[in-house]
Design an enzyme around this catalytic site. Structure first.
Site, PDB file in Angstrom:
ATOM      1  N   CYS A 134       0.842  -1.288   0.085  1.00  0.00           N
ATOM      2  CA  CYS A 134       0.007   0.110  -0.002  1.00  0.00           C
ATOM      3  C   CYS A 134       1.056   1.166  -0.009  1.00  0.00           C
ATOM      4  CB  CYS A 134      -0.985   0.185   1.400  1.00  0.00           C
ATOM      5  SG  CYS A 134      -1.947   1.404   1.196  1.00  0.00           S
ATOM      6  N   CYS A 137      -0.531   4.073   1.842  1.00  0.00           N
ATOM      7  CA  CYS A 137      -0.247   4.029   3.571  1.00  0.00           C
ATOM      8  C   CYS A 137       1.031   4.355   3.959  1.00  0.00           C
ATOM      9  CB  CYS A 137      -0.851   2.712   4.249  1.00  0.00           C
ATOM     10  SG  CYS A 137      -1.920   1.749   3.217  1.00  0.00           S
ATOM     11  N   ASP A 138       1.930   3.900   3.292  1.00  0.00           N
ATOM     12  CA  ASP A 138       3.406   3.761   3.539  1.00  0.00           C
ATOM     13  C   ASP A 138       4.358   4.784   2.839  1.00  0.00           C
ATOM     14  OD1 ASP A 138       2.438   1.792   5.324  1.00  0.00           O
ATOM     15  OD2 ASP A 138       2.860   0.169   3.905  1.00  0.00           O
TER      16      ASP A 138
END
Ligand code: NDP
Length: 312
Positions: A134, A137-138
């Site tokens: 992801c 997200c990261d």
């Protein structure tokens, strides 16, 4: 009367409809299984959800869904469901804190991003040390700054992740196993025209190496079988999703690809259990279609419960 399992657009929409129909729904929105709100929590701007002509951030949209479900009296519980006994009604549903009984269940547990089992990518290797599934997200974490980043996949997710990563990496490579993208034309053009994005066609990932974090990836040409090692600061899987059905213990019929099989609207192979959203949809997988099927599931439950009552 009704337990809804999940916390994405399908679950909250089902809750809004069921609460307004006085079914007093209880939503189990998960805890260890991921952030409540589903996949939109890991998205940035959502530009295609009708009603928001300027776009809206994924987490803000889910906050509004949740608030609307609560407004009509939905009870929301921040726990995971660990198993469901479908052998008799009312169904026995086990959560992390105990057992609850329900006449009907809507399963709206969505899907999670898939990973490949390539050396170097396992949990005890470089997973979350430069390997993730992801980018949104990261991607912003410091280890990816000004590095060469590799995205695996050729669909819209791969393109979206690569575009997002251009904000952080010095160069983004999209590694695709074919010579043609699956992604929609408009998304593909954005990536192909981007000065920081380069396509690596007809290649697959064979190895990830590093020290405390990822330092290189090895790719293989699927035609010549030749392997090449590239300096890398990060690797992002964008190869599709897998439905979350393990807590059903194989007691509900699934399609061959693991998604819940639905019959006539949202009913499943077990009477009284309905499915909505990505857990039963491997084709459309959009927030708006998930919300639509959540609405359908709530209406199906309402009718089914009325039929049960009139039969007694
Ligand atoms: P898709 O299934 O569309 O694409 C998955 C990609 O991963 C494919 O290119 C596939 O290759 C590749 N892949 C799958 N398995 C492997 C493997 N084992 N090794 C190497 N490559 C592999 O998934 P997405 O997550 O990209 O998209 C899902 C849905 O969500 C789509 O309908 C998409 O349109 C939508 N979406 C829309 C967005 C938007 O509009 N903003 C953003 C993100 C997703 P191959 O092509 O060869 O099969």
């Amino acid at each position: 009367k009704l337990v809804i399992i999940g916390s994405g657009p399908a679950a909250y929409t089902a809750a809004i409809y069921a609460a307004r129909a006085n079914l007093q729904p209880v939503v189990y929105e998960g805890f260890y299984s991921g952030p409540p709100g589903g996949q939109l929590m890991t998205t940035t701007e959502v530009e295609n959800f009708p009603g928001f002509p300027e776009g809206i951030m994924g987490p803000d949209l889910m906050g509004l869904f949740r608030k609307q479900a609560e407004r009509f009296g939905t009870q929301i519980i921040g726990e995971d469901i660990t198993s469901v006994d479908v052998s008799e009604r009312p169904f026995k549903i086990e959560s992390s804190s105990g057992v609850v009984m329900a006449e009907a269940i809507i399963v709206a547990t969505g899907a999670v991003a898939k990973r490949l089992s390539v050396p170097g990518t396992a949990d005890h290797e470089f997973w979350q040390k430069g390997v993730t599934a992801c980018a949104v997200c990261d991607g912003a974490i410091p280890i990816f700054r000004e590095k060469h980043l590799f995205v695996i996949g050729g669909g819209d997710t791969a393109i979206e992740e690569a575009l997002f990563l251009t904000k952080f990496g010095s160069k983004i490579f999209i590694v695709h196993r074919r010579d043609e993208l699956r992604a929609s034309k408009i998304m593909a053009q954005r990536a192909l025209n981007h000065p920081k994005i380069e396509m690596i066609w007809n290649h697959v990932l064979t190895r990830v190496e590093g020290d405390t974090v990822v330092r290189s990836v090895t790719l293989q040409n699927v035609n010549t079988m030749e392997e090449t090692k590239h300096t890398a600061g990060g690797l992002f899987f964008a190869i599709g999703h897998e439905p979350n059905t393990s807590f059903l213990n194989g007691k509900i019929e699934l399609e061959s690809n693991g998604y819940i099989k639905v019959f006539k609207g949202t009913s499943t192979s077990v009477e009284g259990i309905f499915a909505a959203g990505d857990v039963q949809d491997h084709i459309y997988r959009q927030a708006i279609t998930a919300a639509g099927s959540g609405c359908m599931a709530a209406l199906d439950v309402e009718r089914w419960l009325a039929l049960q009552e009139s039969a007694h």
